[in-house]
Design a protein around this motif. Structure first.
Motif: not given
Length: 245
Positions: A105-130
Motif C-alpha cells: 500500500i502506497e500513499v501517493v499524496g495527502v492534502s490537509d490544512t492546519p485547521a483540518n490536519p491529516a491523520c497521523e501515521e503512528w503505525a506504518d500505513f503499508r503494514q496496517t492496511g487491514y
C-alpha cells in the motif's frame, strides 16, 4: 552565472532536439559555441554519462534520461497535490490518494490544512492496511490470492480496541462490499478518528481516495465522502499519472 554550466546545458538541449543524435559540428553550431569548446564539453558530458557517442553522433545518455525522469515525476506529483487540494477544499476534510503497487500500500499524496490536519501515521500505513479505510478499500479490489499474499506478510492484528483483529472476520467484511461502495472505519486505525475511502479506477492498478475526520465530526463523514465521490471523475486523468511514479 557559471558560463561552462550554461554552455553544457545548451549542448544538452541541442542533443535532445535530435532523436537520432547529431555530430559535434552541428551541435556546436546550434549551441552557438566554438568547436573546440563544444568538443571539450561533449567529452565531459559523455564521461559523466549525460551523453553517449554512437557512430559519430551524440545522443542522450542514461544520466540525462534519469534526470528527465525525476523532473517528470515531480511534475506529476505536483499535479496530483494540486488536484487533491481542490477536493480538500470542496469536502472540508483531509484528502488522501493511495495505490496498491508491487504488493504494498502506497500513499501517493495527502492534502490537509492546519485547521483540518491529516491523520497521523503512528503505525506504518503499508503494514496496517487491514486497519484503515484506505487499506481495506485497496484490499477489496484485489483477488483472494493477492489478499492472502498481503496477509502473509502483514498478519492481521488489533492495533486499537476497535480494529477487526481476525482475518476471517475481515475477509467477510471485504467480501460483503459492493462494487464502488465506500469503505468506512471508526477508530480502527487511530483513536478519535473516522475515515472513509472510495475505490478508484486509475490505470490498471487498485487505487483509492479517502478522507478522515475527528470523531466528534463523524456526522459529516458520509456527506463528505458522497461529495468526493460525485466529483472525483474529473480528477481521474490526473491521478492515473501517479501509477507510474
Amino acid at each position: 552565472m557559471i558560463g561552462s554550466v550554461q554552455r553544457a546545458l545548451r549542448l544538452l538541449e541541442a542533443v535532445s532536439s535530435h532523436s537520432d543524435g547529431a555530430p559535434a559540428k552541428q551541435l556546436a553550431r546550434e549551441a552557438g559555441l566554438p568547436l573546440p569548446t563544444a568538443y571539450h564539453l561533449l567529452r565531459t558530458l559523455t564521461h559523466e554519462g549525460y551523453l553517449r557517442r554512437d557512430n559519430g553522433v551524440f545522443v542522450l545518455g542514461d544520466a540525462a534520461r534519469r534526470l528527465a525522469g525525476v523532473g517528470l515525476q515531480q511534475k506529476r506529483r505536483s499535479m496530483i497535490l494540486d488536484s487533491l487540494a481542490h477536493f480538500r477544499d470542496a469536502v472540508g476534510a483531509p484528502v488522501y490518494f493511495a495505490v496498491y503497487r508491487e504488493g504494498e500500500i502506497e500513499v501517493v499524496g495527502v492534502s490537509d490544512t492546519p485547521a483540518n490536519p491529516a491523520c497521523e501515521e503512528w503505525a506504518d500505513f503499508r503494514q496496517t492496511g487491514y486497519a484503515h479505510a484506505i487499506g481495506q478499500c485497496l484490499l477489496g479490489q484485489l483477488d483472494e490470492q493477492a489478499r492472502k499474499d498481503y496477509y502473509d506478510r502483514h498478519p492481521v492484528e488489533a492495533i486499537t480496541p476497535f480494529t477487526v483483529g481476525d482475518q476471517r472476520r475481515l475477509e467477510r467484511r471485504i467480501g460483503s462490499l459492493q462494487r464502488m461502495q465506500p469503505v468506512t472505519e471508526r477508530q480502527e486505525y487511530a483513536l478519535g478518528t473516522v475515515c472513509a475511502a472510495i475505490p478508484i479506477t486509475a490505470g490498471g492498478a487498485a487505487a483509492t481516495m479517502a478522507i478522515s475526520l475527528p470523531l466528534h465530526q463523524e456526522n459529516r463523514l458520509l456527506y463528505a465522502v458522497d461529495r468526493l465521490q460525485s466529483e472525483v471523475g474529473a480528477l481521474l486523468s490526473t491521478l492515473s499519472f501517479s501509477i507510474s511514479i
